[in-house]
Design an enzyme around this catalytic site. Structure first.
Site, PDB file in Angstrom:
ATOM      1  N   GLY A 291       8.924 -21.859  10.833  1.00 11.84           N
ATOM      2  CA  GLY A 291       7.550 -21.108  11.289  1.00 11.84           C
ATOM      3  C   GLY A 291       7.509 -19.623  11.700  1.00 11.84           C
TER       4      GLY A 291
ATOM      5  N   HIS B 287       0.779  -1.176  -0.013  1.00 14.17           N
ATOM      6  CA  HIS B 287       0.057  -0.087   0.077  1.00 14.17           C
ATOM      7  C   HIS B 287       0.862   1.301   0.203  1.00 14.17           C
ATOM      8  CE1 HIS B 287      -3.489  -2.403   0.975  1.00 14.17           C
ATOM      9  NE2 HIS B 287      -2.870  -3.112   1.665  1.00 14.17           N
TER      10      HIS B 287
ATOM     11  N   ARG C 165      14.805  -8.324   2.083  1.00 14.19           N
ATOM     12  CA  ARG C 165      15.576  -8.283   0.881  1.00 14.19           C
ATOM     13  C   ARG C 165      16.092  -9.464   0.373  1.00 14.19           C
ATOM     14  NH1 ARG C 165      20.216  -4.567   3.325  1.00 14.19           N
ATOM     15  NH2 ARG C 165      18.279  -3.317   3.827  1.00 14.19           N
TER      16      ARG C 165
END
Length: 198
Positions: free
Chosen positions: A141, A114, A165
């Protein structure tokens, strides 16, 4: 003029509540609802649903339910794929996963983003960038993989990491933000076998 779907798939700002995209997400939710609510014994039926939902699968794969995704058709998985419970893939862009990949529980792979400025967010703009996971990767996990990330072949991502990254091949990486801890070597293989054979 490009459709909102075309913009989404080419990494341009788009409106996610466009009718076509909303309809496609609803269709995916129907598949996912069926998949997640089958009895545990219905392994073949779950596999059939995933073949209809996902963009590409190998012959051997297993998803522990529940599973969530946005569209499904942007997800490609290779051979001998396994994911534990609660995998969430926001596949507004391509998510390509290689062969022999293991994914731990509660992992999120996110291609969607967003705008930074709130005025653009309240106008409902979004964008999406792809994620790629190489061959022979193990993702622990509670890992989060963010947009525009590539994880190299044979690497391991430690539990709870936030991958922001690219991660090179043949390394153990962990942390928030995730960073390379060390290279994985032949000694890792040899010492593992020795400690478990004695």
């Amino acid at each position: 003029m490009k459709t909102e779907k075309e913009k989404m798939l080419t990494g341009e700002p788009y409106k996610a509540f466009d009718h076509e995209l909303l309809t496609e997400r609803q269709k995916a939710k129907e598949f996912i609802f069926s998949f997640n609510n089958l009895p545990p014994s219905e392994v073949d039926k779950r596999k059939e649903i995933l073949q209809q939902l996902l963009g590409k699968t190998g012959n051997s794969y297993y998803f522990e339910p529940p599973f969530r995704c946005d569209y499904g058709y942007n997800i490609e998985i290779g051979e001998n794929f396994y994911t534990n419970y609660n995998l969430t893939i926001l596949d507004c862009a391509k998510v390509i996963i290689g062969n022999h990949v293991l994914i731990g529980p509660n992992v999120g792979i996110f291609t969607a983003g967003h705008p930074m400025h709130y005025e653009n967010r309240i106008q409902e703009w979004e964008h999406a960038y792809p994620v790629k996971v190489g061959n022979h990767v193990w993702i622990g996990g509670h890992v989060v993989i963010n947009p525009r990330v590539t994880i190299g072949d044979n690497s391991v991502i430690g539990s709870g990491s936030v991958v922001t990254r690219d991660i090179p091949p043949n390394v153990f990486a962990a942390g928030n933000p995730c960073k390379v801890i060390r290279t994985i070597t032949q000694e890792d293989k040899n010492s593992y076998l020795l400690t478990r054979s004695g």
